[in-house]
Motif scaffolding. Structure first.
Motif, PDB file in Angstrom:
ATOM      1  N   ALA A 150       0.835  -1.207   0.000  1.00 50.84           N
ATOM      2  CA  ALA A 150       0.000   0.000   0.000  1.00 50.84           C
ATOM      3  C   ALA A 150       0.867   1.253   0.000  1.00 50.84           C
ATOM      4  CB  ALA A 150      -0.939   0.002   1.200  1.00 50.84           C
ATOM      5  N   GLN A 151       2.001   1.205   0.719  1.00 52.53           N
ATOM      6  CA  GLN A 151       2.929   2.332   0.707  1.00 52.53           C
ATOM      7  C   GLN A 151       3.507   2.545  -0.695  1.00 52.53           C
ATOM      8  OE1 GLN A 151       4.245   4.708   3.313  1.00 52.53           O
ATOM      9  NE2 GLN A 151       4.557   5.498   1.233  1.00 52.53           N
ATOM     10  N   ARG A 152       3.784   1.432  -1.381  1.00 55.64           N
ATOM     11  CA  ARG A 152       4.308   1.538  -2.750  1.00 55.64           C
ATOM     12  C   ARG A 152       3.253   2.125  -3.699  1.00 55.64           C
ATOM     13  NH1 ARG A 152       6.848  -3.468  -1.358  1.00 55.64           N
ATOM     14  NH2 ARG A 152       5.146  -4.652  -2.317  1.00 55.64           N
ATOM     15  N   VAL A 153       1.985   1.841  -3.417  1.00 58.23           N
ATOM     16  CA  VAL A 153       0.901   2.435  -4.205  1.00 58.23           C
ATOM     17  C   VAL A 153       0.901   3.951  -4.054  1.00 58.23           C
ATOM     18  CG1 VAL A 153      -1.613   2.693  -4.337  1.00 58.23           C
ATOM     19  CG2 VAL A 153      -0.600   0.416  -4.244  1.00 58.23           C
ATOM     20  N   ILE A 154       1.046   4.419  -2.812  1.00 54.38           N
ATOM     21  CA  ILE A 154       1.094   5.863  -2.559  1.00 54.38           C
ATOM     22  C   ILE A 154       2.283   6.481  -3.286  1.00 54.38           C
ATOM     23  CG2 ILE A 154       1.331   7.643  -0.787  1.00 54.38           C
ATOM     24  CD1 ILE A 154      -1.318   6.164  -0.629  1.00 54.38           C
ATOM     25  N   ASP A 155       3.445   5.831  -3.174  1.00 52.33           N
ATOM     26  CA  ASP A 155       4.647   6.343  -3.839  1.00 52.33           C
ATOM     27  C   ASP A 155       4.472   6.344  -5.358  1.00 52.33           C
ATOM     28  OD1 ASP A 155       5.863   6.592  -1.351  1.00 52.33           O
ATOM     29  OD2 ASP A 155       6.725   4.587  -1.424  1.00 52.33           O
ATOM     30  N   TRP A 156       3.856   5.285  -5.870  1.00 55.49           N
ATOM     31  CA  TRP A 156       3.645   5.192  -7.320  1.00 55.49           C
ATOM     32  C   TRP A 156       2.747   6.321  -7.791  1.00 55.49           C
ATOM     33  CZ3 TRP A 156       0.037   5.072 -11.059  1.00 55.49           C
ATOM     34  CH2 TRP A 156       0.384   4.571 -12.312  1.00 55.49           C
ATOM     35  N   ALA A 157       1.693   6.604  -7.041  1.00 57.59           N
ATOM     36  CA  ALA A 157       0.753   7.664  -7.425  1.00 57.59           C
ATOM     37  C   ALA A 157       1.451   9.019  -7.485  1.00 57.59           C
ATOM     38  CB  ALA A 157      -0.412   7.705  -6.439  1.00 57.59           C
ATOM     39  N   VAL A 158       2.304   9.283  -6.503  1.00 52.78           N
ATOM     40  CA  VAL A 158       3.040  10.559  -6.480  1.00 52.78           C
ATOM     41  C   VAL A 158       4.026  10.621  -7.640  1.00 52.78           C
ATOM     42  CG1 VAL A 158       4.671  11.968  -5.169  1.00 52.78           C
ATOM     43  CG2 VAL A 158       2.771  10.853  -3.994  1.00 52.78           C
ATOM     44  N   ASP A 159       4.802   9.546  -7.820  1.00 56.71           N
ATOM     45  CA  ASP A 159       5.799   9.523  -8.896  1.00 56.71           C
ATOM     46  C   ASP A 159       5.133   9.607 -10.270  1.00 56.71           C
ATOM     47  OD1 ASP A 159       7.775   9.288  -6.999  1.00 56.71           O
ATOM     48  OD2 ASP A 159       7.956   7.104  -7.188  1.00 56.71           O
ATOM     49  N   HIS A 160       4.021   8.927 -10.424  1.00 56.00           N
ATOM     50  CA  HIS A 160       3.298   8.943 -11.703  1.00 56.00           C
ATOM     51  C   HIS A 160       2.829  10.335 -12.043  1.00 56.00           C
ATOM     52  CE1 HIS A 160      -0.440   8.386 -14.186  1.00 56.00           C
ATOM     53  NE2 HIS A 160       0.390   7.618 -14.863  1.00 56.00           N
ATOM     54  N   LYS A 161       2.352  11.059 -11.048  1.00 54.28           N
ATOM     55  CA  LYS A 161       1.896  12.433 -11.288  1.00 54.28           C
ATOM     56  C   LYS A 161       3.070  13.330 -11.675  1.00 54.28           C
ATOM     57  CE  LYS A 161      -1.618  13.659 -11.040  1.00 54.28           C
ATOM     58  NZ  LYS A 161      -2.654  13.812 -12.058  1.00 54.28           N
ATOM     59  N   LEU A 162       4.220  13.129 -11.038  1.00 54.23           N
ATOM     60  CA  LEU A 162       5.386  13.950 -11.345  1.00 54.23           C
ATOM     61  C   LEU A 162       5.937  13.635 -12.740  1.00 54.23           C
ATOM     62  CD1 LEU A 162       7.262  13.804  -7.914  1.00 54.23           C
ATOM     63  CD2 LEU A 162       6.145  15.793  -8.924  1.00 54.23           C
ATOM     64  N   LEU A 177      -9.016  -6.903  -8.240  1.00 55.28           N
ATOM     65  CA  LEU A 177      -9.389  -6.266  -9.501  1.00 55.28           C
ATOM     66  C   LEU A 177      -9.364  -7.265 -10.654  1.00 55.28           C
ATOM     67  CD1 LEU A 177      -7.486  -2.850  -9.207  1.00 55.28           C
ATOM     68  CD2 LEU A 177      -9.962  -3.150  -9.313  1.00 55.28           C
ATOM     69  N   ALA A 178      -8.308  -8.093 -10.700  1.00 56.14           N
ATOM     70  CA  ALA A 178      -8.186  -9.082 -11.771  1.00 56.14           C
ATOM     71  C   ALA A 178      -9.325 -10.096 -11.708  1.00 56.14           C
ATOM     72  CB  ALA A 178      -6.830  -9.785 -11.675  1.00 56.14           C
ATOM     73  N   GLU A 191       0.767  -2.887  -8.572  1.00 59.52           N
ATOM     74  CA  GLU A 191       1.282  -3.825  -7.561  1.00 59.52           C
ATOM     75  C   GLU A 191       0.684  -5.201  -7.827  1.00 59.52           C
ATOM     76  OE1 GLU A 191       3.477  -3.709  -4.876  1.00 59.52           O
ATOM     77  OE2 GLU A 191       4.132  -1.899  -5.944  1.00 59.52           O
ATOM     78  N   THR A 192       1.323  -5.953  -8.727  1.00 59.09           N
ATOM     79  CA  THR A 192       0.733  -7.192  -9.241  1.00 59.09           C
ATOM     80  C   THR A 192       0.567  -8.293  -8.186  1.00 59.09           C
ATOM     81  OG1 THR A 192       2.941  -7.896  -9.970  1.00 59.09           O
ATOM     82  CG2 THR A 192       1.533  -6.773 -11.583  1.00 59.09           C
ATOM     83  N   ASP A 193       1.347  -8.236  -7.121  1.00 61.43           N
ATOM     84  CA  ASP A 193       1.233  -9.279  -6.092  1.00 61.43           C
ATOM     85  C   ASP A 193       0.368  -8.849  -4.908  1.00 61.43           C
ATOM     86  OD1 ASP A 193       2.863 -11.085  -7.452  1.00 61.43           O
ATOM     87  OD2 ASP A 193       4.700 -10.173  -6.654  1.00 61.43           O
TER      88      ASP A 193
END
Length: 239
Positions: free
Chosen positions: A173-185, A214-215, A205-207
């Protein structure tokens, strides 16, 4: 006869109450008329309830800001070793903030000690008004289905366990937050982090439980690309 005549006269108390009511109604009508003539309301459709409470909208805005500030203070938006400083980090949209807050609440409902990707996914659906939430609902991914799948994959916590007020994020979940921020940047978009960024982060986050849910409910890479395309269209608003 005199007694009968006197009994039909209004008492002093009745007169004072009647006068007070008339004066109060006149005052209320005057305030209401002044409110309806306010320049900022010209062209705005309002109903009688909003006219009776002119301060309601400002109260709601103030309340939303208080909630946003409280959630943001507990929102881990970057890794400790992240190259992105707090000054450069993009702001969060109101819907994204509320989605995260609802995710924490869903984790607590399930008696979980942490907030996982499945909880953030449920939070997006509970908030319900973002582009991401509407996209999920349109593709058959509903809150009830996600909740059922969450119980299957993650399970429920102990009935007698009390979750913390802000269950800490799991690693994915932390990686999701980081991904969202990085993706926006990386997108070069100066806008805010939205619920769509969170949803795409969960899919990345495939695992994670969120991705597996979702899948299982029919979400795919094609759906993710479609959502990303929709959210990046000019004029797309998801605050």
């Amino acid at each position: 006869m005199a007694a009968h005549f006197l009994s039909n006269l209004p008492s002093t108390t009745q007169i004072s109450k009647s006068g007070f009511a008339t004066k109060h109604n006149q005052s209320h009508t005057t305030r209401q008329a002044q409110f309806l003539k306010s320049s900022w309301l010209i062209g705005t459709k309002i109903n009688s309830s909003s006219a009776n409470f002119p301060l309601r909208s400002s109260y709601i805005v103030s309340k939303r800001r208080q909630i946003a500030a409280k959630v943001l203070s507990s929102l881990p938006t970057s890794r400790p070793n992240s190259a992105v400083s707090n000054e450069k980090a993009p702001k969060w949209s109101w819907r994204a903030i509320k989605s995260f807050a609802m995710g924490e609440l869903e984790a607590r409902k399930l008696k979980h000690s942490t907030t996982g990707t499945e909880a953030i996914l449920m939070g997006i659906l509970v908030e319900g008004t973002s582009l991401a939430a509407k996209f999920l609902w349109a593709n058959g991914v509903t809150l009830f289905k996600v909740r059922d799948e969450s119980v299957k994959i993650v399970g429920k916590g102990d009935f007698f366990f009390f979750s913390p007020e802000h269950p800490p994020l799991t690693e994915d979940a932390q990686r999701v937050i980081d991904w969202a921020v990085d993706h926006k940047l990386k997108s070069g978009n100066s806008g805010e982090v939205t619920a769509s960024d969170l949803l795409l982060g969960i899919w990345s986050e495939t695992d994670s439980p969120g991705h597996k849910i979702l899948a299982a409910l029919g979400f795919s890479d094609e759906k993710a690309k479609e959502l990303e395309s929709l959210s990046s269209e000019p004029g797309s608003v998801d605050d």
